[in-house]
Scaffold this motif. Sequence first.
Motif, short mmCIF file in Angstrom:
data_model
loop_
_atom_site.label_atom_id
_atom_site.label_comp_id
_atom_site.label_asym_id
_atom_site.label_seq_id
_atom_site.Cartn_x
_atom_site.Cartn_y
_atom_site.Cartn_z
N ASP A 109 2.02 5.79 -6.40
CA ASP A 109 0.81 4.99 -6.63
C ASP A 109 1.12 3.51 -6.65
O ASP A 109 0.38 2.71 -6.07
CB ASP A 109 0.14 5.37 -7.96
N THR A 112 1.73 2.26 -3.20
CA THR A 112 0.46 2.10 -2.48
C THR A 112 -0.19 0.78 -2.85
O THR A 112 -0.67 0.04 -1.98
CB THR A 112 -0.49 3.26 -2.82
N ILE A 113 -0.22 0.47 -4.15
CA ILE A 113 -0.85 -0.76 -4.62
C ILE A 113 -0.11 -1.99 -4.08
O ILE A 113 -0.73 -2.96 -3.65
CB ILE A 113 -0.88 -0.80 -6.16
N ALA A 116 -0.82 -2.36 -0.45
CA ALA A 116 -2.23 -2.78 -0.33
C ALA A 116 -2.35 -4.28 -0.56
O ALA A 116 -3.03 -4.98 0.19
CB ALA A 116 -3.10 -2.02 -1.32
N SER A 117 -1.69 -4.79 -1.59
CA SER A 117 -1.85 -6.22 -1.89
C SER A 117 -1.15 -7.06 -0.83
O SER A 117 -1.56 -8.18 -0.56
CB SER A 117 -1.37 -6.57 -3.29
N PHE A 123 -5.28 -2.96 5.08
CA PHE A 123 -5.02 -1.67 4.44
C PHE A 123 -6.36 -0.97 4.28
O PHE A 123 -6.91 -0.85 3.20
CB PHE A 123 -4.34 -1.90 3.09
N GLN A 128 -4.92 3.79 4.27
CA GLN A 128 -4.55 4.26 2.93
C GLN A 128 -4.37 5.78 2.93
O GLN A 128 -3.39 6.29 2.38
CB GLN A 128 -5.61 3.87 1.91
N GLN A 132 -0.97 7.65 1.97
CA GLN A 132 -0.91 8.56 0.82
C GLN A 132 -0.49 9.95 1.27
O GLN A 132 0.20 10.65 0.52
CB GLN A 132 -2.26 8.56 0.08
#
Lengths: 147, 174
Positions: A109, A112-113, A116-117, A123, A128, A132
């Motif tokens: 997780d 992923t964050i 993403a940032s 993204f 995503q 994932q």
Amino acid sequence: MVEWTDFERATIQEIFSKIDSGVVGPAALSRCLIVYPWTQRYFGSFGNLYNAAAITSNPKVAAHGKVVIGGLEKAVKNMDDIKTTYKDLSVLHSDKLRVDPDNFNLLADCLTIVVASQMGQAFTPDVQAAFQKFLAVVVASLRKQYH
Amino acid sequence: MTCTLVNAAIKWSIKAQHVCWDLSSVGFLSVVTMLSKKEKKLIKEIWERLTPVAEDIGSDALLRMFASYPGTKTYFSHLDISPGSAHLYSHGKKIVLAIAEGAKDISQLTVTLAPLQTLHAYQLRIDPTNFKLLSHCMLVTLACYLGEEFTPVAHAAIDKYLSAFAAVLSEKYR
């Protein structure tokens, strides 16, 4: 065997070619230790993890973050048989490191964050989902040899 | 009541495809007391900033959830949830505004959310596992939108807040 669509394959390859592994690995691991502090239980030998600033600047955390990304890059190179690629890693995490496999999802997780940032609007929801799915396969492969 | 929540939480965790720390089992009160003054202030500020773009944030989070967790779409068969649809924007806006409203005074969350508690328990009856899925996608949306500003500290605070929010929403389920 896991079925990857062309989009998923291309997306995963692209993400890992674009991200700076020297940045993303350490960022993801330190984020995990900050957001889910109980994960620090596996890093007793890493020294100062007392607060967010200490964790973010801890050189051992940074070094280990790079190791983790290196492991993921192996999976990216062997997307059609991550299970076999990760057999020894799974045994290592189960028998030697004794990591509760639920923690793999926490790190996933955070990764992923962080991605993403870094990628911002690029993204997208589909990107995503592909990312994932890849992480889910990685986590399942890491869990495989637990007994 | 905490016992029922724990049992329920365990069952939901086993059902969950996406397994993450289930703070709803800890209960709303414990999560709220674990939010420092600084964190509550940070949470309030961030959601205040997001209020003007509630539509964009909300619809983005929903789209991410539908893409990664297709089972969640089953709750929306009565709406058009295609990208850019009016339904998606208005529904996303509703969700974000409710989260922002709660953030204004987190200690009053149970009071603020009372009507929504009833709605979710008796009408919508959304399986609470899904709250975690939406919370995760909300965090990803925030990461994309806020970039570097979505620091680990902000991430931790908002993750805790969204867990408390979900716990309160499911309080009247049984």
